[in-house]
Design an enzyme around this catalytic site. Structure first.
Site, PDB file in Angstrom:
ATOM      1  N   GLU A  19      37.658  49.099  44.206  1.00 13.42           N
ATOM      2  CA  GLU A  19      38.018  47.772  43.710  1.00 13.42           C
ATOM      3  C   GLU A  19      39.114  47.860  42.664  1.00 13.42           C
ATOM      4  O   GLU A  19      40.037  47.038  42.636  1.00 13.42           O
ATOM      5  CB  GLU A  19      36.786  47.083  43.110  1.00 13.42           C
ATOM      6  CG  GLU A  19      36.989  45.610  42.757  1.00 13.42           C
ATOM      7  CD  GLU A  19      37.455  45.366  41.328  1.00 13.42           C
ATOM      8  OE1 GLU A  19      37.836  44.228  41.012  1.00 13.42           O
ATOM      9  OE2 GLU A  19      37.446  46.321  40.526  1.00 13.42           O
ATOM     10  N   ASP A  42      31.070  48.016  34.260  1.00 11.33           N
ATOM     11  CA  ASP A  42      32.029  47.679  35.315  1.00 11.33           C
ATOM     12  C   ASP A  42      32.305  48.904  36.193  1.00 11.33           C
ATOM     13  O   ASP A  42      33.230  49.648  35.923  1.00 11.33           O
ATOM     14  CB  ASP A  42      33.323  47.179  34.665  1.00 11.33           C
ATOM     15  CG  ASP A  42      34.375  46.772  35.671  1.00 11.33           C
ATOM     16  OD1 ASP A  42      34.026  46.489  36.821  1.00 11.33           O
ATOM     17  OD2 ASP A  42      35.565  46.747  35.288  1.00 11.33           O
ATOM     18  N   HIS A  47      37.244  47.824  30.483  1.00  8.49           N
ATOM     19  CA  HIS A  47      38.261  48.805  30.859  1.00  8.49           C
ATOM     20  C   HIS A  47      38.640  49.709  29.689  1.00  8.49           C
ATOM     21  O   HIS A  47      39.805  50.088  29.532  1.00  8.49           O
ATOM     22  CB  HIS A  47      39.502  48.107  31.416  1.00  8.49           C
ATOM     23  CG  HIS A  47      39.306  47.562  32.803  1.00  8.49           C
ATOM     24  ND1 HIS A  47      40.301  46.957  33.527  1.00  8.49           N
ATOM     25  CD2 HIS A  47      38.206  47.537  33.611  1.00  8.49           C
ATOM     26  CE1 HIS A  47      39.836  46.582  34.712  1.00  8.49           C
ATOM     27  NE2 HIS A  47      38.562  46.921  34.781  1.00  8.49           N
TER      28      HIS A  47
END
Length: 894
Positions: free
Chosen positions: A207, A172, A307
């Site tokens: 983002e 990510d 995350h």
């Protein structure tokens, strides 16, 4: 067809075992199969360019490990910007060399590095939030045929360069960045490839700070108006195929049907669109500000790493990058071809009324209208089939009892699973014991759901099994038709199951008739030989008796009828659990995680094994009671085993949020600790931390989380998920302020003007934040107008403004006019104050662990983090991943 109703429960189940094991295995094999990773950039046989997973992962590793944590506002974020800019111009130079060597080829490569400032409103989780960003950047590459017409309609391919606070962001979203770079290289080097329509590659640079980069492109870049559709590439995990979870037009769904390895369903699309999943992507900005359609796709498997520090290339499953690259490349080729739907989307698009789903490697697409016709016809045919049945199973009273039995079976499964959930969480205090494996809830709650379903059948037994199968057919066929006419595309799952059951019962009816006819013919021949003239007249009576024969069906009917539900249910259950089980580690301690997972298992399990209720009535009541007793014993044993399990381990970690916060007003320092899950043990861990690191004799304080708790405003509005504690820290008497007075973090009002006649105050709030990033201010006011939003709330309210700026940017401002003075019924924190009370907080750019581990500046925060991280790893055996941030905060009246 041979009937086997004389077999007992054990023999019957053993006969079905190959089906019960083989079909789920087949479904999972297709669902999670990935392509073989390719190493070479050029095919060694054809010398043509090919998508290389090895190259993609090389880029992802450079971004996530060589550069590191690329949070907007950090030096690493700026380094990633430099690297991507250089890479884009290298690709442009390569493109120009290739075109020069192929005279007449229509291909143009353009590169932009966009830089700008802006603001936007970002509502999420029922919270109103405003974003302000300064000097952020994007890198854009456009491939076209070089003509104005070829550039008029473009498809946008998007990924983001930045990573979030506690994560190096390999999957990510560095993985998608690498995929896009590889797609550009292969397209440019493919002989003869000329795009009929342009493709724009947006490497957006912010983002994770709530979609600032995509907002910047959508609202300020000159080519944004040419975009007709978007393909957004994301990751919330590190394993498995890339899931299509959002498709917003029929045209783009058809475009997706061109990919070589489809993986997506309207079921996932409708769940995401419902807002049940508190997740969002850049797609929001493109859809809102550009009014375009598109596809939102993400890697979602093993989202335990989402995350987290573990989002590293070494944890990305082999084949994931290849899967994403091949599907993305196919979409680009189709959307830039003469068959592209892009020109037709220039005038807008409608919301899709399309059913779509991937099934065993195939992708099915049909319109809602087709679905309505198919489902209605199936329901009518089912009614005819049931109505024409002979014997007891066709009687009205029997059918009513059968329908009740089916309904109670589903309700019982739900109650049984949730009863165990209650016992695990409230009685045994062992909630989330299944967290370490996406499929572990099936072991804990599956037997409980089945036991609950069978318990509801005891008062009703016996019911003819054929009547139950008929009732189940009618129920599913009705749900399919009714749901589809209500506009719920996911009703397809009921249609698939009902169609399977219909075919099985129809075949059972035909074979029963043929079997009865064979027996009757033999008997009639014998009677005619004996001169019995009544033989021929008894034919139809014998057929009716054979057809009604105690309401039983062949085991083959179960095998045929259960095939599609097993395949469909396995795919739905696995996909749902893969998303929801890891999600429970970050949805907050107040969320009913235990009951959510139990209900998912019960509902999808009942669908997958929908033969359970009819099958239970195949045997006598003592057999049913025995099955219930056995299941109760299994449930007890399973609960005992799960009650002893540890919730977290090194590969499935607990998220711990830790702030070292210094109050610039009082000079006090505190450790703020929070968790985002309801697993047991957090309170004990906080007390252990306090005993080791806190001030002597001062216990931790549980803190109420609301909009006026500014301690966690850096994570607002996600802070609503947290269950925080505040720990006093001992303060070194020799401690000095970390900055000279002229560089203090300050909030001030400039251009301040009071208009008493209008009852307004106009000012510019100026925030100076040297060395501090992700600053947030919060205040209470009735805002009449400001530079953030054209329509602020028409009331006195709490406002949060979050900032994200490029590295080295130290100032941002907000112009506004507010009602003055505040109303008498203002919030107590605002009353009695001669001015506007502003809370402010920010993260010190050099004081984040482990992001800044290699360059620790010797501050108290970093010294504490080094010791804290080592202690926590030893204390928990690596089962906790802590986000450690050094923050400064304060309060000022302006």
């Amino acid at each position: 067809m041979v009937r086997m109703r004389h077999w007992g429960p054990v023999q019957s189940l053993l006969a079905l075992v190959p089906l019960l094991i083989g079909l789920p295995w087949l479904a999972l094999k297709h669902q999670y199969s990935l392509p073989t990773p390719i190493v070479d950039q050029y095919n060694p046989i054809t010398s043509l360019p090919q998508l290389s997973e090895a190259t993609i992962l090389q880029y992802a590793k450079h971004l996530s490990e060589d550069i590191g944590y690329r949070t907007p506002g950090t030096r690493e974020h700026a380094l990633a910007d430099v690297w991507m800019t250089e890479k884009a111009f290298q690709l442009q130079a390569e493109c120009e060399r290739v075109v020069a060597s192929q005279p007449g080829r229509k291909l143009q490569c353009e590169v932009w590095r966009q830089e700008g400032s802006g603001s936007h409103r970002f509502d999420m989780m029922a919270a109103r939030l405003y974003k302000r960003y300064v000097n952020l950047s994007n890198i854009i590459i456009r491939l076209s045929d070089g003509t104005d017409r070829g550039k008029a309609d473009a498809v946008l391919i998007n990924s983001h360069l930045d990573s979030t606070l506690p994560s190096p962001g390999a999957a990510d979203d560095a993985l998608a960045v690498g995929v896009m770079i590889e797609c550009v290289r292969v397209l440019v080097n493919t002989p003869g490839w000329e795009p009929k329509h342009a493709v724009v590659f947006l490497f957006n640079n912010a983002e994770e700070s709530l979609q600032d980069g995509s907002h910047l492109f959508s609202t300020q870049h000159p080519i944004a108006s040419t975009v007709r559709a978007v393909v957004n590439l994301e990751a919330a995990g590190t394993a498995g195929p890339e899931l299509l979870f959002q498709a917003t037009s029929h045209e783009m769904i058809l475009a997706y049907s061109q990919v070589p390895r489809p993986y997506g369903t309207i079921f996932a699309n409708e769940i995401f669109s419902s807002g049940v999943l508190l997740s969002d992507t850049d797609f929001r900005q493109f859809e809102y500000y550009l009014n375009v359609t598109g596809l939102d796709m993400a890697v979602v498997g093993n989202s335990y790493m989402y995350h987290m520090r573990g989002d590293l290339v070494e944890n990305i499953e082999a084949g994931v990058a290849q899967h994403m690259a091949e599907n993305t490349f196919a979409l680009i080729k189709h959307l830039t071809s003469p068959n592209s739907p892009l020109p037709g989307l220039a005038s807008g698009y409608g919301r899709p009324r399309t059913v779509f789903f991937a099934y065993l490697g195939f992708f099915f697409v049909y319109s809602f209208r087709t679905a309505e016709v198919l489902y209605a016809l199936l329901f009518i045919a089912s009614c005819v089939l049931v109505r024409s049945a002979g014997g007891p199973s066709a009687r009205g009273a029997t059918m009513a009892k059968a329908l009740l039995s089916v309904a109670l079976g589903g309700l019982g499964a739900l109650i049984g699973a949730n009863a165990v959930a209650f016992m695990m969480q409230r009685v045994l205090g062992r909630g989330m014991s299944w967290f370490k494996g996406e499929f572990e809830p099936l072991i804990l709650y599956g037997p409980a759901a089945m036991c609950g379903a069978l318990l509801t059948q005891l008062p009703l037994a016996p019911v003819p099994e054929k009547a139950l199968l008929h009732a189940q057919l009618l129920a599913y066929a009705f749900l399919a038709a009714a749901g589809q006419f209500a506009g719920v595309g996911s009703s397809a799952v009921f249609f698939l199951s009902a169609a399977s059951t219909f075919v099985a019962l129809l075949i059972d009816r035909v074979t029963s008739y043929l079997s009865a006819s064979t027996v009757d013919d033999a008997g009639m021949a014998e009677k005619m030989q004996d001169g019995d003239a009544k033989g021929a007249g008894d034919r139809h009576k014998n057929v009716d008796k054979a057809e009604a024969k105690d309401g039983f069906v062949s085991l083959w009917t179960y095998a045929l009828g259960q095939t599609v539900p097993l395949l469909t249910g396995t795919q739905l259950t696995s996909a749902t659990l893969v998303v929801f089980v890891p999600l429970t580690g970050r949805i907050g301690s107040e969320a009913p995680a235990e009951y959510i997972i139990a209900s998912i298992v019960a509902i999808l399990g009942s669908y997958t094994l929908n033969f359970t209720t009819p099958f239970a009535h195949r045997f006598d009541r003592p057999a049913l009671r025995k099955a219930v007793v056995i299941l109760l014993l299994v449930v007890s044993v399973v609960m005992a085993v799960f009650a002893r399990k540890e919730v977290f381990d090194k590969n499935h970690q607990k998220r711990l949020f830790v702030l070292h916060k210094e109050d610039l007003n009082t000079r006090e320092q505190h450790l703020h600790i929070a968790a985002a899950d309801g697993a047991p043990g957090f309170d004990d861990l906080v007390h252990d931390i306090t005993a080791h690191f806190g001030a002597d004799g001062v216990p931790p304080k549980a803190v109420v989380m609301d909009d006026w708790n500014s301690d966690w405003d850096t994570l607002y509005p996600f802070s609503a998920f947290l269950s925080p504690y505040k720990v006093d820290l001992p303060l070194d008497p020799a401690y000095d302020a970390p900055w000279p007075p002229e560089e203090q973090f300050m909030v001030s009002a400039v251009n301040d003007a009071l208009d008493e006649s209008k009852g307004t105050r106009t000012m510019t709030l100026k925030i100076d934040h040297p060395g501090i990033m992700w600053t947030v201010i919060a205040f209470d006011a009735h805002v009449l107008e400001w530079t953030l939003d054209n329509s602020p709330p028409e009331e006195f309210a709490r406002h949060h403004i979050k900032e994200a700026s490029f590295y080295g940017t130290d100032v941002w401002t907000v112009d506004m006019t507010i009602k003055w003075p505040p109303p008498p019924n203002a919030h107590p924190r605002s009353s009695g104050v001669n001015g506007l009370r502003v809370n402010f907080i920010g993260i010190q750019e050099k004081r984040m662990w482990p992001a800044k581990k290699a360059e620790a500046d010797g501050s108290q925060a970093m010294k504490l983090f080094r010791e804290f991280d080592a202690w926590l790893d030893e204390k928990t055996g690596g089962s906790v991943d802590a986000l450690l941030m050094g923050c400064v905060s304060g309060e000022v009246v302006v």
